[in-house]
Each structure stands twice: as C-alpha cells, then as structure tokens.
Write a protein that holds these residues in place. Structure first.
Motif, PDB file in Angstrom:
ATOM      1  N   PHE A  99      30.433 -18.429   3.349  1.00 36.65           N
ATOM      2  CA  PHE A  99      29.053 -17.983   3.127  1.00 36.65           C
ATOM      3  C   PHE A  99      28.546 -18.550   1.803  1.00 36.65           C
ATOM      4  O   PHE A  99      28.624 -17.904   0.762  1.00 36.65           O
ATOM      5  CB  PHE A  99      28.986 -16.451   3.112  1.00 36.65           C
ATOM      6  N   PRO A 100      28.017 -19.777   1.821  1.00 33.10           N
ATOM      7  CA  PRO A 100      27.609 -20.425   0.567  1.00 33.10           C
ATOM      8  C   PRO A 100      26.191 -20.045   0.140  1.00 33.10           C
ATOM      9  O   PRO A 100      25.350 -20.901  -0.149  1.00 33.10           O
ATOM     10  CB  PRO A 100      27.702 -21.910   0.917  1.00 33.10           C
ATOM     11  N   GLY A 101      25.899 -18.752   0.088  1.00 37.35           N
ATOM     12  CA  GLY A 101      24.564 -18.320  -0.295  1.00 37.35           C
ATOM     13  C   GLY A 101      24.352 -18.386  -1.794  1.00 37.35           C
ATOM     14  O   GLY A 101      25.293 -18.442  -2.580  1.00 37.35           O
ATOM     15  N   ALA A 102      23.094 -18.363  -2.203  1.00 34.12           N
ATOM     16  CA  ALA A 102      22.765 -18.358  -3.628  1.00 34.12           C
ATOM     17  C   ALA A 102      23.067 -16.987  -4.229  1.00 34.12           C
ATOM     18  O   ALA A 102      23.112 -15.980  -3.518  1.00 34.12           O
ATOM     19  CB  ALA A 102      21.293 -18.704  -3.817  1.00 34.12           C
ATOM     20  N   GLY A 103      23.271 -16.956  -5.535  1.00 37.57           N
ATOM     21  CA  GLY A 103      23.429 -15.684  -6.242  1.00 37.57           C
ATOM     22  C   GLY A 103      24.728 -15.529  -6.989  1.00 37.57           C
ATOM     23  O   GLY A 103      24.810 -14.742  -7.935  1.00 37.57           O
ATOM     24  N   GLY A 104      25.793 -16.227  -6.587  1.00 36.67           N
ATOM     25  CA  GLY A 104      27.068 -16.119  -7.279  1.00 36.67           C
ATOM     26  C   GLY A 104      27.047 -16.898  -8.587  1.00 36.67           C
ATOM     27  O   GLY A 104      26.447 -17.973  -8.669  1.00 36.67           O
ATOM     28  N   MET A 105      27.730 -16.343  -9.609  1.00 41.19           N
ATOM     29  CA  MET A 105      27.748 -16.994 -10.922  1.00 41.19           C
ATOM     30  C   MET A 105      29.162 -17.035 -11.478  1.00 41.19           C
ATOM     31  O   MET A 105      29.927 -16.074 -11.331  1.00 41.19           O
ATOM     32  CB  MET A 105      26.849 -16.240 -11.901  1.00 41.19           C
ATOM     33  N   PRO A 106      29.525 -18.137 -12.168  1.00 43.69           N
ATOM     34  CA  PRO A 106      30.826 -18.178 -12.828  1.00 43.69           C
ATOM     35  C   PRO A 106      30.855 -17.212 -14.013  1.00 43.69           C
ATOM     36  O   PRO A 106      29.823 -16.934 -14.625  1.00 43.69           O
ATOM     37  CB  PRO A 106      30.940 -19.627 -13.309  1.00 43.69           C
ATOM     38  N   VAL A 107      32.042 -16.737 -14.330  1.00 41.92           N
ATOM     39  CA  VAL A 107      32.265 -15.904 -15.521  1.00 41.92           C
ATOM     40  C   VAL A 107      33.116 -16.723 -16.481  1.00 41.92           C
ATOM     41  O   VAL A 107      34.216 -17.162 -16.119  1.00 41.92           O
ATOM     42  CB  VAL A 107      32.991 -14.590 -15.162  1.00 41.92           C
ATOM     43  N   VAL A 136       9.992  -3.120 -12.640  1.00 45.95           N
ATOM     44  CA  VAL A 136      11.434  -3.072 -12.397  1.00 45.95           C
ATOM     45  C   VAL A 136      11.970  -4.435 -11.990  1.00 45.95           C
ATOM     46  O   VAL A 136      13.127  -4.764 -12.242  1.00 45.95           O
ATOM     47  CB  VAL A 136      11.751  -2.016 -11.316  1.00 45.95           C
ATOM     48  N   VAL A 137      11.152  -5.255 -11.352  1.00 53.47           N
ATOM     49  CA  VAL A 137      11.593  -6.580 -10.913  1.00 53.47           C
ATOM     50  C   VAL A 137      10.942  -7.670 -11.752  1.00 53.47           C
ATOM     51  O   VAL A 137      10.632  -8.761 -11.270  1.00 53.47           O
ATOM     52  CB  VAL A 137      11.324  -6.800  -9.407  1.00 53.47           C
ATOM     53  N   SER A 138      10.757  -7.352 -13.020  1.00 57.82           N
ATOM     54  CA  SER A 138      10.259  -8.332 -13.974  1.00 57.82           C
ATOM     55  C   SER A 138      11.240  -8.421 -15.135  1.00 57.82           C
ATOM     56  O   SER A 138      11.710  -7.405 -15.646  1.00 57.82           O
ATOM     57  CB  SER A 138       8.878  -7.932 -14.507  1.00 57.82           C
ATOM     58  N   ALA A 139      11.579  -9.630 -15.529  1.00 61.23           N
ATOM     59  CA  ALA A 139      12.460  -9.860 -16.669  1.00 61.23           C
ATOM     60  C   ALA A 139      11.653 -10.556 -17.757  1.00 61.23           C
ATOM     61  O   ALA A 139      11.199 -11.697 -17.557  1.00 61.23           O
ATOM     62  CB  ALA A 139      13.659 -10.707 -16.261  1.00 61.23           C
ATOM     63  N   ASP A 140      11.432  -9.840 -18.864  1.00 57.27           N
ATOM     64  CA  ASP A 140      10.650 -10.394 -19.978  1.00 57.27           C
ATOM     65  C   ASP A 140       9.271 -10.875 -19.530  1.00 57.27           C
ATOM     66  O   ASP A 140       8.756 -11.889 -20.009  1.00 57.27           O
ATOM     67  CB  ASP A 140      11.408 -11.544 -20.650  1.00 57.27           C
ATOM     68  N   GLY A 141       8.681 -10.142 -18.576  1.00 56.87           N
ATOM     69  CA  GLY A 141       7.334 -10.455 -18.124  1.00 56.87           C
ATOM     70  C   GLY A 141       7.252 -11.491 -17.041  1.00 56.87           C
ATOM     71  O   GLY A 141       6.155 -11.799 -16.559  1.00 56.87           O
ATOM     72  N   GLU A 142       8.386 -12.032 -16.603  1.00 55.64           N
ATOM     73  CA  GLU A 142       8.398 -13.037 -15.550  1.00 55.64           C
ATOM     74  C   GLU A 142       8.950 -12.442 -14.253  1.00 55.64           C
ATOM     75  O   GLU A 142       9.756 -11.513 -14.282  1.00 55.64           O
ATOM     76  CB  GLU A 142       9.258 -14.233 -15.969  1.00 55.64           C
ATOM     77  N   PRO A 143       8.528 -12.974 -13.095  1.00 57.28           N
ATOM     78  CA  PRO A 143       9.056 -12.463 -11.825  1.00 57.28           C
ATOM     79  C   PRO A 143      10.568 -12.627 -11.741  1.00 57.28           C
ATOM     80  O   PRO A 143      11.134 -13.619 -12.221  1.00 57.28           O
ATOM     81  CB  PRO A 143       8.357 -13.345 -10.780  1.00 57.28           C
ATOM     82  N   ALA A 144      11.212 -11.641 -11.127  1.00 59.52           N
ATOM     83  CA  ALA A 144      12.663 -11.682 -10.931  1.00 59.52           C
ATOM     84  C   ALA A 144      12.971 -11.151  -9.545  1.00 59.52           C
ATOM     85  O   ALA A 144      12.169 -10.423  -8.956  1.00 59.52           O
ATOM     86  CB  ALA A 144      13.374 -10.843 -11.987  1.00 59.52           C
ATOM     87  N   ASN A 145      14.130 -11.529  -9.006  1.00 55.70           N
ATOM     88  CA  ASN A 145      14.519 -10.944  -7.723  1.00 55.70           C
ATOM     89  C   ASN A 145      15.715 -10.029  -7.936  1.00 55.70           C
ATOM     90  O   ASN A 145      16.528 -10.236  -8.845  1.00 55.70           O
ATOM     91  CB  ASN A 145      14.801 -12.031  -6.681  1.00 55.70           C
ATOM     92  N   ALA A 154      24.757  -7.621 -15.131  1.00 62.08           N
ATOM     93  CA  ALA A 154      26.199  -7.374 -15.242  1.00 62.08           C
ATOM     94  C   ALA A 154      26.830  -8.283 -16.288  1.00 62.08           C
ATOM     95  O   ALA A 154      27.669  -7.843 -17.090  1.00 62.08           O
ATOM     96  CB  ALA A 154      26.880  -7.593 -13.887  1.00 62.08           C
ATOM     97  N   LEU A 155      26.424  -9.550 -16.299  1.00 60.92           N
ATOM     98  CA  LEU A 155      27.001 -10.515 -17.233  1.00 60.92           C
ATOM     99  C   LEU A 155      26.427 -10.398 -18.641  1.00 60.92           C
ATOM    100  O   LEU A 155      27.000 -10.937 -19.594  1.00 60.92           O
ATOM    101  CB  LEU A 155      26.770 -11.936 -16.718  1.00 60.92           C
ATOM    102  N   GLY A 156      25.277  -9.721 -18.770  1.00 56.54           N
ATOM    103  CA  GLY A 156      24.641  -9.624 -20.077  1.00 56.54           C
ATOM    104  C   GLY A 156      24.047 -10.945 -20.527  1.00 56.54           C
ATOM    105  O   GLY A 156      23.961 -11.224 -21.730  1.00 56.54           O
ATOM    106  N   THR A 157      23.620 -11.759 -19.570  1.00 57.92           N
ATOM    107  CA  THR A 157      23.021 -13.058 -19.876  1.00 57.92           C
ATOM    108  C   THR A 157      21.530 -13.026 -19.569  1.00 57.92           C
ATOM    109  O   THR A 157      21.072 -12.204 -18.773  1.00 57.92           O
ATOM    110  CB  THR A 157      23.682 -14.168 -19.043  1.00 57.92           C
ATOM    111  N   PRO A 158      20.730 -13.893 -20.180  1.00 56.94           N
ATOM    112  CA  PRO A 158      19.301 -13.926 -19.862  1.00 56.94           C
ATOM    113  C   PRO A 158      19.086 -14.161 -18.371  1.00 56.94           C
ATOM    114  O   PRO A 158      19.829 -14.918 -17.731  1.00 56.94           O
ATOM    115  CB  PRO A 158      18.786 -15.103 -20.700  1.00 56.94           C
ATOM    116  N   TYR A 159      18.054 -13.536 -17.826  1.00 54.42           N
ATOM    117  CA  TYR A 159      17.790 -13.689 -16.402  1.00 54.42           C
ATOM    118  C   TYR A 159      17.431 -15.131 -16.068  1.00 54.42           C
ATOM    119  O   TYR A 159      16.645 -15.778 -16.765  1.00 54.42           O
ATOM    120  CB  TYR A 159      16.644 -12.770 -15.958  1.00 54.42           C
ATOM    121  N   ALA A 160      18.018 -15.631 -15.000  1.00 57.18           N
ATOM    122  CA  ALA A 160      17.663 -16.947 -14.450  1.00 57.18           C
ATOM    123  C   ALA A 160      17.731 -16.822 -12.937  1.00 57.18           C
ATOM    124  O   ALA A 160      18.795 -16.543 -12.374  1.00 57.18           O
ATOM    125  CB  ALA A 160      18.621 -18.031 -14.942  1.00 57.18           C
ATOM    126  N   GLY A 161      16.618 -17.004 -12.249  1.00 50.58           N
ATOM    127  CA  GLY A 161      16.589 -16.890 -10.794  1.00 50.58           C
ATOM    128  C   GLY A 161      17.407 -17.989 -10.143  1.00 50.58           C
ATOM    129  O   GLY A 161      17.301 -19.154 -10.521  1.00 50.58           O
TER     130      GLY A 161
END
Length: 322
Positions: A99-107, A136-145, A154-161
C-alpha cells in the motif's frame, strides 16, 4: 562493529501516543504504526471504532518510509513514474509495501533513519472531516489535511502536506476563508487521549505481557487483536526477534477467529488446520502463543506472543489473558 538499532520501543510509543491524541482531537478513527529501519514493526495502535485494515495500511506506509528512507509520497511518485513491471517487481520483492499511499514519514535520529511512521484507517485520510472547524485543520494559517497533521504533530516537525492538494480541499470546503496564523490549531498541543477505551484495554494487556517477559528475562513481540483478528495494539520489545511480532499477530488472530488457543488448532481441526489460513483475511498461525480473550462469555479478541520459545510464549499469553 557498531550495528544499527531500530528506534527504541519507549520512543516509538511516545510518537504513537502523540498521534492518537491529535487524532482524537480531530475526531478521527484509524491506526498508527511505527516500523523500524530493519523493516520490523516496533509498535502500533488502533483508535476505537477504527475499522479493520487501517493498521495494515499504516504498517505498509511506515515500512516504505523506514526502509526506503523517504516519505511514502515520494515513493508513490517514483513507483507511478516507473514502468509497470518494475513497480510490480518492487512489491513482489517487498510485500510489506503493498500500500504505497502518501502520508508515511521517516524518523531520524542524528540524521540516521531509525524508523518510519504512518497512519491510515476508517476516517484517517487527507479528506476534511464533516463539521471540522477550519482552525483545527490549519497549520500556521495555511491549509492542512488531517492525516499529515497527525504525523507532523507526532514528530514535532513543521507541517508539510504530503498529499499535494491541501489548498484544493480547503477551497472546496471553506472557499476563500483565511485563518490567521495565531488562530490556527492544527499544530497546537492536543490533550492526552481519554476516550479510547478498547485501545486502553489492549495496551494494558500488552504492558502486562512485556512485564511478564521482562521478569522471565525474555524479549518478545505481543499483539492484541479484535474478534475478527485485526490488530488493536502491537509492541516489540527492544532487541526482540524481528519476526516475533509477526508470530504474535498471527497466533492472536488464530485464537480470536477460531475461539481456541492457537496451539490447539491442529487438535481441533485435524489435518484441515493447515488450510484455515486460506479462509481468513489476516494471517493465522497454528502454533502455541495465542489465546482467545473472553468478556461476558463471548470471545472479543485474542492475544499472541512471539519471539521466545512457543511454550514460553503460550505461558505468558495464558497468564495475561486470565
């Protein structure tokens, strides 16, 4: 020689707990998985009413991020740009990447990939939930999913879609509405999850199994599944056998789906026991280590242990299930 290690279980659990807290805040239901750079699962949790299959999809995306050391969205881009025989060959050689869907991130720790994290499930997706407030679905004023919010939080990193269409989804739902950065709640602290009763029950069982294994000087993998065999909670102790959690999941599913200890399947079904796996949507194993979990006279799940001798695993499972 200093051999690499996967992310420690305690740290992997912290990541999942943060993702569960944000998911509960967003009203989402699904599974979150952390897979080590070795390709072996470290820990996974399914929110209550998360639906079957989400844990497997989350595990697949986390495996891709951990072992290929890139976001699963980038892996998806590469797979869809390659000739079909090559992409099909990759999946054949890497069945966990089905299942090669988007959303997974390396740690990463000190620049080295030690794990991958991903989420999926009944309502874990890039689609905006019904009735969700735009803040609730905005990160620093920008759209987020929501799905990518869980992982970034969870990672404590800046949001990146990761899905590439945050603005389009926002416009479809909210039009030209603008949220001021100071009013955006997407990456703000979420309260600790408190409404996940089934997950808390499964976590307590896994904790008890880990404690029993530690007392006996053993390193194990443990899985708690629902009545259909879908995982609710899974953990692999540090330096436990990589395949232990796979054995745990399969023996737990065997016990839950057929309402007998996994080691008793052959006695219960005779030579037909070897064919039972063809009937189940999840892998099952007719070996000692899994026992049914019973509440109010009905089987509500199963617990499986793997990574030590089958006899020792069966003893721990039976002790914890009492």
């Amino acid at each position: 020689m200093d051999h690499p290690r996967d992310l420690p279980l305690a740290q992997a659990r912290e990541l999942v707990e943060r993702a569960v807290a944000k998911a509960e805040q967003l009203g989402m239901r699904g599974g979150i998985a952390v897979v080590g750079a070795s390709g072996a699962l470290i820990t996974a949790s399914r929110l209550d009413a998360g639906g079957a299959g989400g844990m497997a999809r989350a595990r697949s995306k986390a495996w891709i991020s951990a072992t290929q050391q890139i976001p699963s969205a980038e892996h998806l881009r590469r797979m869809t740009s390659l000739p079909a025989p090559i992409s099909a060959g990759f999946v054949a050689a890497s069945p966990e990447a089905v299942f090669p869907g988007a959303g997974g991130m390396p740690v990463r720790v000190d620049g080295i990939v030690v794990a991958g994290i991903a989420a999926s499930g009944a309502t874990v997706s890039p689609f905006l939930p019904d009735g969700v407030a735009p803040e609730v679905v905005s990160a620093d004023g920008e759209p987020a999913n929501p799905e990518d919010l869980l992982i970034a939080y969870a990672l404590g990193t800046p949001y990146a879609g990761q899905h590439g269409d945050d603005r389009a989804r926002w416009t479809e739902r909210f039009g030209d509405l603008v949220v001021a950065p100071g009013e955006a709640l997407g990456m703000r602290d979420a309260p600790r999850a408190s409404a996940q009763l089934e997950l808390a029950w499964a976590t307590a069982l896994c904790d008890a199994a880990i404690a029993a294994a530690s007392a006996a000087g053993l390193r194990i993998g443990v899985a708690v599944v629902d009545a259909g065999g879908d995982p609710i909670r899974e953990d692999r102790m540090d330096d436990a056998a990589a395949g232990g959690v796979d054995v745990a999941r399969a023996t737990a599913a065997a016990a839950a789906r057929f309402a007998v200890a996994s080691g008793d399947l052959v006695a219960a079904y005779g030579t037909a026991a070897s064919s039972l796996s063809t009937l189940a949507p999840t892998p099952i194993l007719a070996a000692p280590g899994g026992v049914p979990l019973v509440a109010d006279g009905r089987v509500v799940g199963g617990i499986g242990i793997g990574g030590a001798s089958p006899e020792a695993c069966a003893a721990i499972a039976a002790e914890v299930a009492r």
